[in-house]
Structure formats: structure tokens, C-alpha cells
Design a protein around this motif. Structure first.
Motif, PDB file in Angstrom:
ATOM      1  N   SER A 217       0.846  -1.185   0.000  1.00 26.44           N
ATOM      2  CA  SER A 217       0.000   0.000   0.000  1.00 26.44           C
ATOM      3  C   SER A 217       0.884   1.238   0.000  1.00 26.44           C
ATOM      4  N   LEU A 218       0.329   2.366  -0.385  1.00 25.83           N
ATOM      5  CA  LEU A 218       1.041   3.629  -0.203  1.00 25.83           C
ATOM      6  C   LEU A 218       0.930   4.116   1.227  1.00 25.83           C
ATOM      7  N   ASP A 219       0.087   3.444   2.028  1.00 25.57           N
ATOM      8  CA  ASP A 219      -0.021   3.722   3.462  1.00 25.57           C
ATOM      9  C   ASP A 219       1.192   3.151   4.183  1.00 25.57           C
ATOM     10  N   ARG A 220       1.638   3.852   5.214  1.00 24.36           N
ATOM     11  CA  ARG A 220       2.812   3.409   5.983  1.00 24.36           C
ATOM     12  C   ARG A 220       2.411   2.978   7.383  1.00 24.36           C
TER      13      ARG A 220
ATOM     14  N   GLY B 292       7.317   2.561   9.817  1.00 28.03           N
ATOM     15  CA  GLY B 292       7.572   3.425   8.676  1.00 28.03           C
ATOM     16  C   GLY B 292       7.583   2.683   7.356  1.00 28.03           C
ATOM     17  N   LYS B 293       7.348   1.374   7.410  1.00 32.19           N
ATOM     18  CA  LYS B 293       7.348   0.573   6.185  1.00 32.19           C
ATOM     19  C   LYS B 293       5.950   0.530   5.576  1.00 32.19           C
ATOM     20  N   PRO B 294       5.865   0.261   4.279  1.00 32.31           N
ATOM     21  CA  PRO B 294       4.541   0.163   3.648  1.00 32.31           C
ATOM     22  C   PRO B 294       3.709  -0.956   4.274  1.00 32.31           C
ATOM     23  N   VAL B 295       2.425  -0.727   4.396  1.00 25.92           N
ATOM     24  CA  VAL B 295       1.508  -1.780   4.834  1.00 25.92           C
ATOM     25  C   VAL B 295       1.348  -2.760   3.672  1.00 25.92           C
TER      26      VAL B 295
ATOM     27  N   SER C  96      -5.574  -7.521   6.386  1.00 23.41           N
ATOM     28  CA  SER C  96      -4.170  -7.121   6.227  1.00 23.41           C
ATOM     29  C   SER C  96      -3.712  -6.235   7.383  1.00 23.41           C
ATOM     30  N   ARG C  97      -4.683  -5.641   8.112  1.00 20.60           N
ATOM     31  CA  ARG C  97      -4.371  -4.783   9.261  1.00 20.60           C
ATOM     32  C   ARG C  97      -4.914  -5.345  10.580  1.00 20.60           C
ATOM     33  N   GLY C  98      -5.419  -6.582  10.536  1.00 20.82           N
ATOM     34  CA  GLY C  98      -5.899  -7.199  11.763  1.00 20.82           C
ATOM     35  C   GLY C  98      -7.366  -6.962  12.075  1.00 20.82           C
ATOM     36  N   PHE C  99      -8.143  -6.455  11.102  1.00 25.15           N
ATOM     37  CA  PHE C  99      -9.578  -6.229  11.289  1.00 25.15           C
ATOM     38  C   PHE C  99     -10.370  -7.308  10.565  1.00 25.15           C
ATOM     39  N   GLU C 100     -11.542  -7.640  11.118  1.00 23.38           N
ATOM     40  CA  GLU C 100     -12.491  -8.491  10.409  1.00 23.38           C
ATOM     41  C   GLU C 100     -13.582  -7.650   9.765  1.00 23.38           C
ATOM     42  N   GLU C 101     -14.080  -6.665  10.499  1.00 19.42           N
ATOM     43  CA  GLU C 101     -15.130  -5.782   9.999  1.00 19.42           C
ATOM     44  C   GLU C 101     -15.134  -4.496  10.812  1.00 19.42           C
TER      45      GLU C 101
ATOM     46  N   ASP D 254      -4.463   2.254  -0.241  1.00 23.25           N
ATOM     47  CA  ASP D 254      -4.455   0.849  -0.663  1.00 23.25           C
ATOM     48  C   ASP D 254      -4.810   0.740  -2.139  1.00 23.25           C
ATOM     49  N   ALA D 255      -5.852   1.467  -2.547  1.00 19.33           N
ATOM     50  CA  ALA D 255      -6.279   1.437  -3.954  1.00 19.33           C
ATOM     51  C   ALA D 255      -5.171   1.950  -4.868  1.00 19.33           C
TER      52      ALA D 255
END
Length: 348
Positions: free
Chosen positions: A75-78, A83-86, A152-157, A176-177
Motif C-alpha cells: 500500500s502507499l499507506d505506511r 515506517g514501512k509500507p503496509v 491485512s491490518r488485523g480487522f475483520e469488519e 491501498d487502492a
């Protein structure tokens, strides 16, 4: 770094309907529809086929399921801690005959419930709505990428989380998009200038955020080195439109957009989307909208009984729950319009 698992399954019995992207014409004209009334006459809802049955009635049972590859991209999100990309896990669907040519792609963004089924024994299977869309688009000759912004971030909903308490925002998912777009454009089987973004509900709101040309990371995309085209078109199924309608910096389109809205939606109110589409159309921008009367949130889902989701704290009447109900006729009409729209913008 790109990580992929080779698929171990082959699609069986599907007609080869890949797009011949080199020889077929690309239509660029997009009709503009100024929506002045809530139920605009510009798009008529509730259409039946000549036989009186919806084109996609029972689609979840009639079309063989496409087999995806499990892939991942940055992702472009960090990650604020490292500090690394998600790293975003994703499912990639390809037409059966898509191994030897470059193809257009649709990036499909899930809603607040995530992209997988909720039954434990099937928790790694796409929801029926998402699988139906994957099958529909693959049968049209498109590749389809489903990024999983949640697991990918530990969420289900996040449906059961109040809007103001959510830590995963449209900004994260927009990045992410954009990460998905950058990853796809590096592949040798993708037409880099023919990528669309489609979403449902929360994911549809992300579509709106992703093609807002007032956002610096959107307007600056073509300044990247090497220069690359941005998303070619956007599709929004019943988004929340308030944020885009009332955006402080304003809202203009970086790509054409089409909306599919339930007129009785009590989860994401239709009014702001009608207003946004009217505002964009009045400014000469490529925005179209279809409003289906007496239709609720999730109208394009599998054929089930309507249900009231009391556990959802948001919606038109916060604290009183929201309605989810299928409308096969509206779904039929939306899918027919969707196929035509994508052919106009991605090629046919």
C-alpha cells in the motif's frame, strides 16, 4: 516486493470472452445526467427482461466460480510503528485466456463487512456478492483484483464501529487502492491505462475519495516517475456521499463515475449521492447515477430475505439499526448498466 502463489485450479467450461484490447474500439463518450429530482427520470429502475425474469437471477448458482490467485502488494499507506509500507493481501482473478495478452483490470473494494464470508468454515472464501461480481467481470474479459484492507491490518469488519471511532479511514483505503494501481501497472499482463475502481458501501466511499482530483496524491499521480495514467473510471454501489459532497477542499473528478443507489437505503442515505451527482453533472463532469425506488442497501447481493441489522450503530437513524435487502430486478439492471459502462471506458 511482489509475492504471488500460483493458482492450483483452472476455470472449467467457461467461454473464452477475453477482450481483444488491440483491435477493438475504445469508446470515450460518457453521457451526463443532471439529477434534479430525487427519483430522476434519467435512469428508469425496476426493468425486466423480455422474458420477465432478471438477467442475473440466481447468478450465484448459475455461473461457475472463477479461481483466484492469492497475491500481495505494498500500500502507499505506511505502518506508523515501522515506517514501512503496509502489505495488503489480495485475490487476483484472471480470464481463462488471459495468459498471453495484456488486459484491462477492475480493482474491487469491499464494504465495512470485509470481503470474506462470516461463517467460520468458509471464512477464507469471498462473500457471495463479491464472488458474483468476480465471475461477472471475468466473463466479460477483465482481470479483477480484490484488495483486503481489513485482515491485512488485523480487522475483520468495522460495520459495528461508530464512524467517529473508526481508526481505519478512507485515506488508508485510498492509499491501498493507489498501491494496487501501482502494482498492477508494473505487471506485464495489465493494460496500465485501462484500470477501473469499483466499490460497495464503505468501499464505494473510498472510490469517491480515490478519484477526487482535489486530493494532492490524486492530482499528483501523473507527476510520478515514470509518469503513469490514473484510474480510468469509477463505480460506486450505495456509497456514503456526505464526505465527498462536503469536502473542505472541494470535489472534482479525476475519472468518470457512475452510482447505483437504493432509493430507500437507510444505511447510506441516497440524498447526498443524488446531490453530489447533480453538482458534478451541472459542472460538466462525467457523473451518472441510477436510483432504484423502494430499494435498500445491499440490493445486489444474493437472493435472501430482508434483514434488520440492529448491531450497526451508524446509518440514517443512528442507534435504530439498518436494513439490508436484495432486489434482483435492480441488480439485473445495475449489472447490465455496469457492463455497458465498463465497455465504454475500458474497451470491449
Amino acid at each position: 516486493m511482489v509475492r504471488e502463489d500460483k493458482t492450483t485450479l483452472l476455470n472449467r467450461g467457461r467461454e473464452k470472452m477475453c477482450l481483444n484490447s488491440y483491435s477493438r474500439p475504445l469508446f470515450l463518450t460518457v453521457p451526463l445526467c443532471l439529477v434534479l429530482l430525487f427519483f430522476s427520470a434519467c435512469h428508469k429502475a425496476g426493468l425486466q427482461t423480455e422474458a420477465g425474469l432478471p438477467l442475473v437471477w440466481g447468478l450465484e448458482h448459475k455461473i461457475a466460480k472463477s479461481a483466484p490467485q492469492r497475491v500481495s502488494f505494498d500500500s502507499l499507506d505506511r505502518n506508523p510503528s515501522t515506517g514501512k509500507p503496509v502489505v495488503i493481501q489480495a485475490l487476483l482473478f484472471k480470464p481463462e485466456c488471459g495468459d498471453s495478452r495484456r488486459l484491462p483490470v477492475v480493482v474491487a473494494l469491499h464494504g465495512c463487512g470485509g470481503m470474506y464470508r462470516t461463517v467460520k468454515s468458509k471464512r477464507n472464501m469471498l462473500s457471495i456478492r463479491h464472488q458474483m461480481m468476480a465471475d461477472l467481470l471475468v466473463s466479460e474479459g477483465y482481470m479483477v483484483l480484490f484488495p483486503d484492507s481489513f485482515r491485512s491490518r488485523g480487522f475483520e469488519e468495522i460495520c459495528t464501529v461508530e464512524n467517529k471511532k473508526r481508526t481505519l479511514t478512507q485515506r488508508h483505503r485510498r492509499q491501498d487502492a493507489q498501491g494496487a494501481l501501482a502494482w498492477l501497472q508494473r505487471r506485464d499482463d495489465v493494460l496500465p491505462e485501462r484500470v477501473a475502481v469499483l466499490g460497495w458501501s464503505h468501499g464505494a466511499s473510498v472510490v469517491l475519495a480515490t478519484i477526487n482530483a482535489k486530493q494532492l496524491d490524486v492530482s499528483g499521480w501523473r507527476d510520478r516517475e515514470p509518469p503513469m495514467p490514473y484510474f480510468r473510471a469509477g463505480v460506486a454501489f450505495y456509497p456514503g456521499c456526505n464526505d465527498s459532497l462536503k469536502a473542505r477542499g472541494g470535489y472534482t473528478l479525476a475519472a468518470p463515475i457512475t452510482f447505483f443507489i437504493g432509493g430507500s437505503d437507510d444505511w447510506t442515505a441516497p440524498g447526498p449521492c443524488v446531490d453530489l451527482a447533480a453538482k458534478l453533472s451541472a459542472a460538466g463532469e462525467a457523473a451518472t447515477i441510477t436510483v432504484y425506488p423502494d430499494t435498500y442497501h445491499g440490493f445486489d447481493g444474493p437472493s435472501t430475505q430482508p434483514r434488520r441489522r440492529i448491531e450497526v450503530p451508524n446509518g440514517v437513524n443512528p442507534g435504530k439499526g439498518v436494513t439490508v435487502a436484495t432486489n434482483p430486478v435492480a441488480r439485473d439492471d445495475a449489472y447490465a448498466k455496469l457492463k455497458k459502462y465498463l465497455r465504454e471506458h475500458l474497451g470491449s
